[in-house]
Enzyme design. Structure first.
Site, PDB file in Angstrom:
ATOM      1  N   THR A 107      -4.931   3.175  -7.645  1.00 19.01           N
ATOM      2  CA  THR A 107      -6.298   3.099  -7.132  1.00 19.01           C
ATOM      3  C   THR A 107      -7.115   4.245  -7.710  1.00 19.01           C
ATOM      4  O   THR A 107      -6.745   5.414  -7.565  1.00 19.01           O
ATOM      5  CB  THR A 107      -6.306   3.155  -5.597  1.00 19.01           C
ATOM      6  OG1 THR A 107      -5.740   1.941  -5.095  1.00 19.01           O
ATOM      7  CG2 THR A 107      -7.721   3.293  -5.055  1.00 19.01           C
ATOM      8  N   TYR A 138      -1.852   6.150  -4.678  1.00 19.14           N
ATOM      9  CA  TYR A 138      -2.926   7.144  -4.727  1.00 19.14           C
ATOM     10  C   TYR A 138      -2.338   8.367  -5.414  1.00 19.14           C
ATOM     11  O   TYR A 138      -1.410   8.993  -4.895  1.00 19.14           O
ATOM     12  CB  TYR A 138      -3.400   7.522  -3.324  1.00 19.14           C
ATOM     13  CG  TYR A 138      -4.211   6.449  -2.632  1.00 19.14           C
ATOM     14  CD1 TYR A 138      -5.524   6.204  -3.014  1.00 19.14           C
ATOM     15  CD2 TYR A 138      -3.667   5.700  -1.595  1.00 19.14           C
ATOM     16  CE1 TYR A 138      -6.280   5.228  -2.382  1.00 19.14           C
ATOM     17  CE2 TYR A 138      -4.413   4.717  -0.958  1.00 19.14           C
ATOM     18  CZ  TYR A 138      -5.722   4.490  -1.353  1.00 19.14           C
ATOM     19  OH  TYR A 138      -6.459   3.521  -0.733  1.00 19.14           O
ATOM     20  N   LYS A 184      -6.882  -0.126 -10.230  1.00 19.43           N
ATOM     21  CA  LYS A 184      -7.639  -0.850  -9.204  1.00 19.43           C
ATOM     22  C   LYS A 184      -8.898  -0.067  -8.851  1.00 19.43           C
ATOM     23  O   LYS A 184      -8.817   1.099  -8.461  1.00 19.43           O
ATOM     24  CB  LYS A 184      -6.782  -1.046  -7.951  1.00 19.43           C
ATOM     25  CG  LYS A 184      -7.501  -1.784  -6.817  1.00 19.43           C
ATOM     26  CD  LYS A 184      -6.578  -1.969  -5.632  1.00 19.43           C
ATOM     27  CE  LYS A 184      -7.273  -2.676  -4.486  1.00 19.43           C
ATOM     28  NZ  LYS A 184      -8.314  -1.831  -3.843  1.00 19.43           N
ATOM     29  N   HIS A 219     -13.322  -1.730  -3.348  1.00 17.15           N
ATOM     30  CA  HIS A 219     -12.537  -1.293  -2.194  1.00 17.15           C
ATOM     31  C   HIS A 219     -12.960  -2.021  -0.926  1.00 17.15           C
ATOM     32  O   HIS A 219     -12.957  -1.459   0.171  1.00 17.15           O
ATOM     33  CB  HIS A 219     -12.673   0.223  -2.006  1.00 17.15           C
ATOM     34  CG  HIS A 219     -11.381   0.901  -1.618  1.00 17.15           C
ATOM     35  ND1 HIS A 219     -10.644   1.647  -2.495  1.00 17.15           N
ATOM     36  CD2 HIS A 219     -10.704   0.942  -0.446  1.00 17.15           C
ATOM     37  CE1 HIS A 219      -9.565   2.127  -1.876  1.00 17.15           C
ATOM     38  NE2 HIS A 219      -9.585   1.705  -0.624  1.00 17.15           N
ATOM     39  N   SER A 258       0.818  -1.212   0.000  1.00 17.69           N
ATOM     40  CA  SER A 258       0.000   0.000   0.000  1.00 17.69           C
ATOM     41  C   SER A 258       0.851   1.260   0.000  1.00 17.69           C
ATOM     42  O   SER A 258       1.907   1.328   0.640  1.00 17.69           O
ATOM     43  CB  SER A 258      -0.899   0.003   1.238  1.00 17.69           C
ATOM     44  OG  SER A 258      -1.563   1.252   1.380  1.00 17.69           O
TER      45      SER A 258
END
Length: 355
Positions: free
Chosen positions: A161, A135, A226, A250, A107
């Protein structure tokens, strides 16, 4: 203490050790958590249609992703702040994934430095893929610096994402606001900008299709999106020559009342038709769920919360056991369905309901 035999047992063990704030963060979903509950139930709605007397000699679980062959079609999903679940955090997660020949997506909000995780994961020759999730909010200069670090460290793909321009409304987390320990932080995260506009201006920095093209021009790594759930978005992604898509809601943490990913996957798969890698996450709790995902068009799956639950109560060993259970159950499903390999699975191995 009861013997742990399945992923529900791992969840029960994690609930016993996590405080209320951590439990709300890792297990909760958005609003009324309708999508959160839909995800696992939707896999159960598909019934298996096994074939008999098939030749199973030479069977294996290998899969193809981004032009490479990997041992098993399972990756640990990107999950933030894993050191809140266990002091060893992402380091333990990486070791466990590699030990079980599974991949890992680290992440952007990791609580362990990306270089440390890469060093642990990449040294295992039998490992699965190692990808980094992004992100793409905020300053592009800082983002480019992070991407350079990711490339240098040896990560093999970027996972952007795209379903989180702002955070979801999570009631359970609201009830435990400010419960996270001060020393648990996202070591690579940027401070979010605020101001006028939707959601105090946070939506103004949300990525667009132009940002995807910009990212493609500034990295040598393949890019997967994603959070793609609509066939029209899948069609547009395919036109850009991206590495792949991950069908994801999510984990039910963003927009409540969305359909389950098991229901969304076939529509996206029909649009993509093998033009790029296709993965799915959300509610996968059994090896039979992995089998069903591949039957519906996925090349591999990602699993999140069960891995956190294993980590929480037993560290790396707990994660490894979660992944081993899924691996064993998937191989059993392959054999009992008459498939020697993952590539032999088709939609003909599923009934939409009990015939």
């Amino acid at each position: 203490m009861k013997r742990i035999a399945n992923l529900q047992d791992h969840e029960d063990a994690a609930r016993a050790v996590l405080d209320d704030g951590a439990w709300a963060y890792f297990s909760g979903g958005a609003a009324d958590e309708i999508t959160l509950r839909r995800n696992p139930k939707a896999w159960q709605q598909w019934s298996l249609a096994p074939r008999v007397l098939q030749n199973l000699r030479g069977g294996h679980t290998h899969c193809q992703l981004l032009g490479q062959t990997w041992p098993f079609p399972l990756l640990v999903a990107p999950m933030a702040l894993q050191c809140w679940a266990h002091p060893d955090g992402e380091a333990a997660m990486a070791l466990a994934a590699a030990s079980q020949q599974c991949g890992m997506v680290l992440s952007h909000q990791t609580s362990t430095d990306l270089h440390t995780v890469a060093q642990l994961a990449l040294k295992d020759p039998e490992r699965g893929p190692l990808w980094f999730q992004l992100y793409a909010h905020g300053d592009r200069g800082a983002l480019l610096d992070l991407i350079q670090q990711v490339e240098t460290a040896g990560y093999e793909a970027l996972v952007l994402t795209v379903d989180a321009p702002v955070s979801g409304a999570r009631d359970r987390e609201r009830r435990h606001a400010h419960s996270r320990p001060a020393h648990i932080r996202a070591v690579h995260a940027q401070a979010a900008a605020s101001g006028a506009g939707l959601c105090q201006g946070l939506a103004d920095s949300a990525p667009t299709w132009d940002d995807v093209a910009w990212l493609q021009s500034h990295t040598r790594l393949p890019i997967l999106l994603k959070g793609v759930t609509h066939p029209l978005d899948a069609k547009q992604a395919a036109s850009l020559g991206l590495g792949g898509l991950i069908v994801s809601n999510h984990g039910g943490r963003m927009l409540d009342t969305m359909p389950a990913t098991a229901d969304l996957l076939p529509r996206v798969a029909d649009e993509v038709q093998g033009q790029m890698a296709l993965l799915v996450d959300g509610g996968i709790r059994r090896g039979t769920d992995i089998f069903k995902a591949l039957a519906l068009g996925a090349d591999a799956v990602l699993v999140g919360r069960p891995c956190i639950y294993g980590l929480a109560h037993a560290g790396a060993q707990g994660v490894a056991h979660v992944l081993r259970l899924l691996r064993d159950e998937f191989e059993i499903a392959l054999a009992l369905s008459g498939c020697a390999t993952s590539q032999a699975i088709t939609r003909q191995h599923l009934w939409a309901s009990t015939p």
